[in-house]
Design a protein around this motif. Structure first.
Motif, mmCIF file in Angstrom:
data_model
loop_
_atom_site.group_PDB
_atom_site.id
_atom_site.type_symbol
_atom_site.label_atom_id
_atom_site.label_comp_id
_atom_site.label_asym_id
_atom_site.label_seq_id
_atom_site.Cartn_x
_atom_site.Cartn_y
_atom_site.Cartn_z
ATOM 1 N N GLY A 16 0.852 -1.182 0.000
ATOM 2 C CA GLY A 16 0.000 0.000 0.000
ATOM 3 C C GLY A 16 0.888 1.232 0.000
ATOM 4 N N ASN A 17 0.545 2.215 -0.817
ATOM 5 C CA ASN A 17 1.356 3.432 -0.817
ATOM 6 C C ASN A 17 0.528 4.662 -1.113
ATOM 7 O OD1 ASN A 17 1.215 2.729 -3.678
ATOM 8 N ND2 ASN A 17 2.809 4.259 -3.994
ATOM 9 N N CYS A 18 1.080 5.779 -0.688
ATOM 10 C CA CYS A 18 0.464 7.076 -0.908
ATOM 11 C C CYS A 18 1.602 8.061 -1.137
ATOM 12 C CB CYS A 18 -0.360 7.469 0.315
ATOM 13 S SG CYS A 18 -1.156 9.074 0.178
ATOM 14 N N GLY A 19 1.641 8.672 -2.298
ATOM 15 C CA GLY A 19 2.687 9.651 -2.584
ATOM 16 C C GLY A 19 3.836 9.067 -3.366
ATOM 17 N N LYS A 73 16.756 -10.117 -10.361
ATOM 18 C CA LYS A 73 15.673 -9.421 -11.044
ATOM 19 C C LYS A 73 14.909 -8.519 -10.083
ATOM 20 C CE LYS A 73 14.490 -12.045 -15.038
ATOM 21 N NZ LYS A 73 13.364 -12.386 -15.850
ATOM 22 N N ALA A 74 14.650 -7.303 -10.522
ATOM 23 C CA ALA A 74 13.867 -6.355 -9.736
ATOM 24 C C ALA A 74 12.474 -6.234 -10.350
ATOM 25 C CB ALA A 74 14.548 -4.989 -9.721
ATOM 26 N N MET A 75 11.465 -6.208 -9.490
ATOM 27 C CA MET A 75 10.094 -6.071 -9.939
ATOM 28 C C MET A 75 9.458 -4.898 -9.199
ATOM 29 S SD MET A 75 6.857 -8.747 -9.665
ATOM 30 C CE MET A 75 7.987 -10.056 -9.356
ATOM 31 N N LYS A 76 8.966 -3.930 -9.964
ATOM 32 C CA LYS A 76 8.301 -2.761 -9.377
ATOM 33 C C LYS A 76 6.939 -3.185 -8.839
ATOM 34 C CE LYS A 76 6.863 0.842 -11.975
ATOM 35 N NZ LYS A 76 6.922 2.052 -12.775
ATOM 36 N N LEU A 77 6.687 -2.890 -7.547
ATOM 37 C CA LEU A 77 5.435 -3.279 -6.912
ATOM 38 C C LEU A 77 4.455 -2.137 -6.692
ATOM 39 C CD1 LEU A 77 6.713 -5.736 -4.142
ATOM 40 C CD2 LEU A 77 5.917 -6.273 -6.442
ATOM 41 N N SER A 78 4.912 -0.912 -6.907
ATOM 42 C CA SER A 78 4.021 0.228 -6.666
ATOM 43 C C SER A 78 4.280 1.312 -7.693
ATOM 44 C CB SER A 78 4.238 0.782 -5.247
ATOM 45 O OG SER A 78 5.550 1.290 -5.122
ATOM 46 N N GLU A 79 3.350 2.207 -7.804
ATOM 47 C CA GLU A 79 3.452 3.383 -8.676
ATOM 48 C C GLU A 79 3.426 4.621 -7.788
ATOM 49 O OE1 GLU A 79 3.621 3.407 -12.061
ATOM 50 O OE2 GLU A 79 3.520 1.218 -12.174
ATOM 51 N N ASP A 80 4.333 5.600 -8.061
ATOM 52 C CA ASP A 80 4.251 6.835 -7.270
ATOM 53 C C ASP A 80 3.669 7.946 -8.089
ATOM 54 O OD1 ASP A 80 6.987 5.814 -7.903
ATOM 55 O OD2 ASP A 80 7.639 7.864 -7.653
ATOM 56 N N CYS A 84 6.563 7.328 -2.735
ATOM 57 C CA CYS A 84 7.362 6.205 -2.234
ATOM 58 C C CYS A 84 7.182 5.043 -3.208
ATOM 59 C CB CYS A 84 6.877 5.758 -0.860
ATOM 60 S SG CYS A 84 7.149 6.961 0.438
ATOM 61 N N ARG A 85 8.187 4.197 -3.319
ATOM 62 C CA ARG A 85 8.025 3.051 -4.201
ATOM 63 C C ARG A 85 8.592 1.791 -3.579
ATOM 64 N NH1 ARG A 85 12.100 5.993 -7.727
ATOM 65 N NH2 ARG A 85 10.275 7.244 -8.056
ATOM 66 N N ALA A 86 7.964 0.662 -3.930
ATOM 67 C CA ALA A 86 8.404 -0.649 -3.456
ATOM 68 C C ALA A 86 8.965 -1.430 -4.637
ATOM 69 C CB ALA A 86 7.242 -1.420 -2.842
ATOM 70 N N VAL A 87 10.084 -2.107 -4.393
ATOM 71 C CA VAL A 87 10.716 -2.939 -5.396
ATOM 72 C C VAL A 87 11.007 -4.288 -4.756
ATOM 73 C CG1 VAL A 87 12.713 -3.207 -6.916
ATOM 74 C CG2 VAL A 87 11.777 -0.926 -6.488
ATOM 75 N N LEU A 88 10.579 -5.360 -5.404
ATOM 76 C CA LEU A 88 10.862 -6.710 -4.940
ATOM 77 C C LEU A 88 12.030 -7.241 -5.756
ATOM 78 C CD1 LEU A 88 10.029 -9.263 -3.295
ATOM 79 C CD2 LEU A 88 8.637 -9.891 -5.267
ATOM 80 N N ILE A 89 13.023 -7.770 -5.074
ATOM 81 C CA ILE A 89 14.191 -8.312 -5.768
ATOM 82 C C ILE A 89 14.233 -9.812 -5.531
ATOM 83 C CG2 ILE A 89 16.704 -8.286 -5.952
ATOM 84 C CD1 ILE A 89 16.549 -5.343 -5.004
ATOM 85 N N ARG A 90 14.233 -10.555 -6.628
ATOM 86 C CA ARG A 90 14.349 -12.014 -6.594
ATOM 87 C C ARG A 90 15.572 -12.388 -7.405
ATOM 88 N NH1 ARG A 90 8.471 -14.833 -7.231
ATOM 89 N NH2 ARG A 90 8.142 -14.964 -4.995
ATOM 90 N N GLY A 91 16.563 -12.941 -6.730
ATOM 91 C CA GLY A 91 17.803 -13.243 -7.435
ATOM 92 C C GLY A 91 18.418 -11.941 -7.928
#
Length: 164
Positions: free
Chosen positions: A143-146, A157-164, A148-155
């Motif tokens: 969950g986000n507001c504003g 590879k980075a995956m963007k989880l949020s939109e700012d 801020c951004r979340a990135v999940l890293i697997r191995g």
């Protein structure tokens, strides 16, 4: 295992207005978050202290309205309950802070980002997110507001989880 990383930079400010939170929300999951104060730290302080409790309260309120309880839900329905509770918690925390801010004529604000790891969703027999832990797979909610951004890293590879 679970690894959580957070980066916070002071930039050109005199003090760091970022606030962090890491909470075990008892029957819901593990919550981690960052709140970036704008114009001061009061709002970020308030949100970092209030949002975890507000999320648990919102989830409990939604769960109490279920006639046959959370256990009767499909995984998709449970995802909707949890996602809705995150939205409700952001909304309630914002409204509570605005009351306080108006009374004291504060003009501060905050962005925020939380991730919630929830374990126990149904899975094929013997499937598990954590070795040796039976009982289903974990799901990650963001969950986000504003800005801020979340990135999940697997191995690697980075995956963007949020939109700012």
């Amino acid at each position: 295992g679970l690894t959580v990383g957070v980066e916070t930079r002071i930039g050109g400010r005199r003090s760091n207005e970022d606030r962090l939170v890491a909470n075990d929300l008892y029957d819901l999951g593990f919550l981690a978050g960052i709140f970036d104060g704008h114009g001061g730290a009061a709002c970020a302080d308030f949100v970092s202290q209030r949002l975890p409790a507000a999320l648990h309260e919102a989830y409990a309120a939604r769960a109490s309205r279920l006639q046959q309880g959370v256990a009767s839900l499909t995984p998709g329905q449970e995802e909707d309950v949890i996602s809705g509770a995150i939205h409700d918690a952001f909304q309630a925390t914002d409204e509570e802070f605005l009351v306080t801010a108006r009374q004291s004529r504060q003009q501060e604000g905050s962005t925020g980002l939380v991730v919630l790891v929830v374990h126990g969703f149904e899975a094929a027999p013997l499937a598990s997110s954590a070795a040796g832990c039976k009982g289903g797979v974990a799901k990650l909610f963001v969950g986000n507001c504003g800005d801020c951004r979340a990135v999940l890293i697997r191995g690697r590879k980075a995956m963007k989880l949020s939109e700012d």
